[in-house]
Design a protein around this motif. Sequence first.
Motif, PDB file in Angstrom:
ATOM      1  N   PHE A  13       0.291  -1.073  -0.265  1.00  0.00           N
ATOM      2  CA  PHE A  13       0.142  -0.283  -0.214  1.00  0.00           C
ATOM      3  C   PHE A  13       1.044   1.278   0.331  1.00  0.00           C
ATOM      4  CE2 PHE A  13      -2.904   3.418   2.032  1.00  0.00           C
ATOM      5  CZ  PHE A  13      -3.837   3.512   1.127  1.00  0.00           C
ATOM      6  N   LEU A  14       1.634   1.603   0.620  1.00  0.00           N
ATOM      7  CA  LEU A  14       2.774   2.203   0.895  1.00  0.00           C
ATOM      8  C   LEU A  14       3.484   2.814  -0.017  1.00  0.00           C
ATOM      9  CD1 LEU A  14       4.577   2.036   4.309  1.00  0.00           C
ATOM     10  CD2 LEU A  14       2.428   3.923   4.117  1.00  0.00           C
ATOM     11  N   LYS A  15       3.867   1.247  -1.354  1.00  0.00           N
ATOM     12  CA  LYS A  15       4.729   1.521  -2.607  1.00  0.00           C
ATOM     13  C   LYS A  15       3.776   2.531  -3.521  1.00  0.00           C
ATOM     14  CE  LYS A  15       8.286  -1.516  -1.996  1.00  0.00           C
ATOM     15  NZ  LYS A  15       8.164  -3.363  -2.198  1.00  0.00           N
ATOM     16  N   PHE A  16       1.607   1.659  -3.426  1.00  0.00           N
ATOM     17  CA  PHE A  16       1.130   2.460  -4.260  1.00  0.00           C
ATOM     18  C   PHE A  16       0.800   3.851  -3.966  1.00  0.00           C
ATOM     19  CE2 PHE A  16      -3.248   2.840  -5.806  1.00  0.00           C
ATOM     20  CZ  PHE A  16      -3.408   1.848  -7.179  1.00  0.00           C
ATOM     21  N   CYS A  17       0.848   4.298  -2.742  1.00  0.00           N
ATOM     22  CA  CYS A  17       0.901   5.377  -2.478  1.00  0.00           C
ATOM     23  C   CYS A  17       2.059   6.171  -3.553  1.00  0.00           C
ATOM     24  CB  CYS A  17       0.745   5.444  -1.537  1.00  0.00           C
ATOM     25  SG  CYS A  17      -0.803   4.819   0.237  1.00  0.00           S
ATOM     26  N   LEU A  18       3.273   5.936  -3.322  1.00  0.00           N
ATOM     27  CA  LEU A  18       4.192   6.598  -4.230  1.00  0.00           C
ATOM     28  C   LEU A  18       4.298   6.576  -5.000  1.00  0.00           C
ATOM     29  CD1 LEU A  18       7.289   7.848  -3.441  1.00  0.00           C
ATOM     30  CD2 LEU A  18       7.817   5.491  -3.338  1.00  0.00           C
ATOM     31  N   VAL A  19       3.825   5.765  -5.716  1.00  0.00           N
ATOM     32  CA  VAL A  19       3.801   5.722  -7.175  1.00  0.00           C
ATOM     33  C   VAL A  19       2.692   6.464  -7.934  1.00  0.00           C
ATOM     34  CG1 VAL A  19       2.646   3.896  -8.829  1.00  0.00           C
ATOM     35  CG2 VAL A  19       4.885   3.123  -7.379  1.00  0.00           C
ATOM     36  N   GLY A  23       2.465   9.590  -9.923  1.00  0.00           N
ATOM     37  CA  GLY A  23       1.008   9.852 -11.068  1.00  0.00           C
ATOM     38  C   GLY A  23      -0.075  11.112 -11.418  1.00  0.00           C
ATOM     39  N   THR A  24       0.166  11.558  -9.131  1.00  0.00           N
ATOM     40  CA  THR A  24      -1.237  12.671  -9.652  1.00  0.00           C
ATOM     41  C   THR A  24       0.012  13.346  -9.414  1.00  0.00           C
ATOM     42  OG1 THR A  24      -1.630  11.334  -7.486  1.00  0.00           O
ATOM     43  CG2 THR A  24      -1.787  13.757  -6.939  1.00  0.00           C
ATOM     44  N   VAL A  25       1.047  13.912  -9.926  1.00  0.00           N
ATOM     45  CA  VAL A  25       2.111  14.809 -10.115  1.00  0.00           C
ATOM     46  C   VAL A  25       1.949  14.947 -12.272  1.00  0.00           C
ATOM     47  CG1 VAL A  25       4.013  15.704 -10.488  1.00  0.00           C
ATOM     48  CG2 VAL A  25       3.759  15.047  -8.268  1.00  0.00           C
ATOM     49  N   VAL A  26       2.112  13.867 -12.418  1.00  0.00           N
ATOM     50  CA  VAL A  26       1.801  13.642 -13.148  1.00  0.00           C
ATOM     51  C   VAL A  26       0.332  14.166 -13.793  1.00  0.00           C
ATOM     52  CG1 VAL A  26       1.455  12.279 -15.871  1.00  0.00           C
ATOM     53  CG2 VAL A  26       3.499  12.228 -13.946  1.00  0.00           C
ATOM     54  N   ASP A  27      -0.558  13.319 -13.821  1.00  0.00           N
ATOM     55  CA  ASP A  27      -2.124  13.840 -14.330  1.00  0.00           C
ATOM     56  C   ASP A  27      -2.498  15.054 -13.506  1.00  0.00           C
ATOM     57  OD1 ASP A  27      -4.841  14.140 -13.948  1.00  0.00           O
ATOM     58  OD2 ASP A  27      -4.966  12.539 -12.248  1.00  0.00           O
ATOM     59  N   PHE A  28      -1.977  15.902 -12.562  1.00  0.00           N
ATOM     60  CA  PHE A  28      -2.289  17.567 -12.591  1.00  0.00           C
ATOM     61  C   PHE A  28      -1.210  18.331 -13.489  1.00  0.00           C
ATOM     62  CE2 PHE A  28      -4.349  16.023  -8.530  1.00  0.00           C
ATOM     63  CZ  PHE A  28      -4.726  16.774  -7.740  1.00  0.00           C
ATOM     64  N   GLY A  29      -0.544  17.941 -13.953  1.00  0.00           N
ATOM     65  CA  GLY A  29       0.703  18.113 -14.632  1.00  0.00           C
ATOM     66  C   GLY A  29      -0.003  18.283 -16.166  1.00  0.00           C
ATOM     67  N   VAL A  30      -0.094  17.316 -16.625  1.00  0.00           N
ATOM     68  CA  VAL A  30      -0.876  16.916 -17.743  1.00  0.00           C
ATOM     69  C   VAL A  30      -2.691  17.534 -17.937  1.00  0.00           C
ATOM     70  CG1 VAL A  30      -1.563  15.672 -19.567  1.00  0.00           C
ATOM     71  CG2 VAL A  30       0.522  15.215 -17.967  1.00  0.00           C
ATOM     72  N   THR A  31      -3.683  17.625 -16.860  1.00  0.00           N
ATOM     73  CA  THR A  31      -4.219  18.579 -16.819  1.00  0.00           C
ATOM     74  C   THR A  31      -4.073  19.245 -16.861  1.00  0.00           C
ATOM     75  OG1 THR A  31      -4.966  16.596 -15.507  1.00  0.00           O
ATOM     76  CG2 THR A  31      -6.128  18.438 -15.442  1.00  0.00           C
ATOM     77  N   ALA A  32      -3.509  20.403 -16.658  1.00  0.00           N
ATOM     78  CA  ALA A  32      -3.123  22.171 -16.568  1.00  0.00           C
ATOM     79  C   ALA A  32      -2.777  22.126 -17.758  1.00  0.00           C
ATOM     80  CB  ALA A  32      -2.358  21.765 -15.098  1.00  0.00           C
ATOM     81  N   LEU A  33      -1.809  21.898 -18.383  1.00  0.00           N
ATOM     82  CA  LEU A  33      -1.406  22.209 -19.639  1.00  0.00           C
ATOM     83  C   LEU A  33      -2.498  21.837 -20.221  1.00  0.00           C
ATOM     84  CD1 LEU A  33       1.397  21.932 -21.415  1.00  0.00           C
ATOM     85  CD2 LEU A  33       1.126  19.588 -21.453  1.00  0.00           C
ATOM     86  N   CYS A  34      -3.461  20.812 -20.462  1.00  0.00           N
ATOM     87  CA  CYS A  34      -4.344  20.846 -21.617  1.00  0.00           C
ATOM     88  C   CYS A  34      -5.137  21.587 -21.579  1.00  0.00           C
ATOM     89  CB  CYS A  34      -5.047  19.092 -21.340  1.00  0.00           C
ATOM     90  SG  CYS A  34      -3.944  17.988 -22.073  1.00  0.00           S
ATOM     91  N   ALA A  54      -2.253   6.988 -15.491  1.00  0.00           N
ATOM     92  CA  ALA A  54      -2.771   5.450 -14.955  1.00  0.00           C
ATOM     93  C   ALA A  54      -1.814   4.651 -16.130  1.00  0.00           C
ATOM     94  CB  ALA A  54      -4.495   5.438 -15.977  1.00  0.00           C
ATOM     95  N   THR A  55      -1.143   5.029 -17.572  1.00  0.00           N
ATOM     96  CA  THR A  55      -0.224   3.715 -17.892  1.00  0.00           C
ATOM     97  C   THR A  55       1.007   3.932 -17.268  1.00  0.00           C
ATOM     98  OG1 THR A  55      -1.217   4.584 -19.495  1.00  0.00           O
ATOM     99  CG2 THR A  55       1.036   3.943 -19.899  1.00  0.00           C
ATOM    100  N   GLY A  56       1.383   5.408 -16.798  1.00  0.00           N
ATOM    101  CA  GLY A  56       2.915   4.845 -15.777  1.00  0.00           C
ATOM    102  C   GLY A  56       2.558   4.983 -14.658  1.00  0.00           C
ATOM    103  N   ASN A  57       1.764   4.337 -13.547  1.00  0.00           N
ATOM    104  CA  ASN A  57       1.508   3.809 -12.365  1.00  0.00           C
ATOM    105  C   ASN A  57       1.584   2.402 -13.066  1.00  0.00           C
ATOM    106  OD1 ASN A  57       1.168   5.942 -10.979  1.00  0.00           O
ATOM    107  ND2 ASN A  57      -1.491   5.984 -10.850  1.00  0.00           N
ATOM    108  N   TYR A  58       0.629   1.761 -13.957  1.00  0.00           N
ATOM    109  CA  TYR A  58       1.258   0.425 -14.299  1.00  0.00           C
ATOM    110  C   TYR A  58       1.935  -0.161 -14.170  1.00  0.00           C
ATOM    111  CZ  TYR A  58       0.950  -3.741 -16.203  1.00  0.00           C
ATOM    112  OH  TYR A  58       1.378  -5.063 -16.661  1.00  0.00           O
ATOM    113  N   LEU A  59       2.936   0.806 -15.479  1.00  0.00           N
ATOM    114  CA  LEU A  59       4.291   0.364 -15.262  1.00  0.00           C
ATOM    115  C   LEU A  59       5.272   0.411 -13.698  1.00  0.00           C
ATOM    116  CD1 LEU A  59       5.310   1.992 -18.337  1.00  0.00           C
ATOM    117  CD2 LEU A  59       4.762  -0.404 -18.204  1.00  0.00           C
ATOM    118  N   LEU A  60       4.486   1.419 -13.544  1.00  0.00           N
ATOM    119  CA  LEU A  60       5.932   1.209 -11.777  1.00  0.00           C
ATOM    120  C   LEU A  60       5.068   0.248 -10.834  1.00  0.00           C
ATOM    121  CD1 LEU A  60       5.827   5.118 -11.650  1.00  0.00           C
ATOM    122  CD2 LEU A  60       7.985   3.291 -11.780  1.00  0.00           C
TER     123      LEU A  60
END
Length: 134
Positions: A13-19, A23-34, A54-60
């Motif tokens: 769960f802690l690893k999942f939270c870090l991932v 992912g949240t940084v990526v999500d917010f960044g891409v959302t804000a950019l768009c 989500a794609t990045g999160n899957y890989l991690l």
Amino acid sequence: MIDFITKELIAKFLKFCLVGAIGTVVDFGVTALCKEVLKIQKYVSNGIGFTVAATGNYLLNRNWTFVENKSHDAIAFEYIKFMVISAIGLGINTLILYLVSKKLKRGFYFSKVVATAVTMIWNFFANLLITFVQ
């Protein structure tokens, strides 16, 4: 008290939270950019940011949180399960985003934080029990 809570589950769960934080940084960044730069409609921007993250999160998660050795075919099926769960998560996320921003009259990014927190719980348990089941 609750037998299924183990050190291994807490570590995952802690690893999942870090991932998820990454992912949240990526999500917010891409959302804000768009939304802010490219002027794409806010709910479409949210979907784009969520999908990229989500794609990045899957890989991690595949290579760090829920490590397993699987064939390429099994990995492809696993990725499909992950993305279906993510699509359901996107539905949950968008609904909460709409409800908090429109019905509770909160700002878009505050609403996105609330939606992300709720969606994280869904994503962890669904992926633990369905995608990365061992």
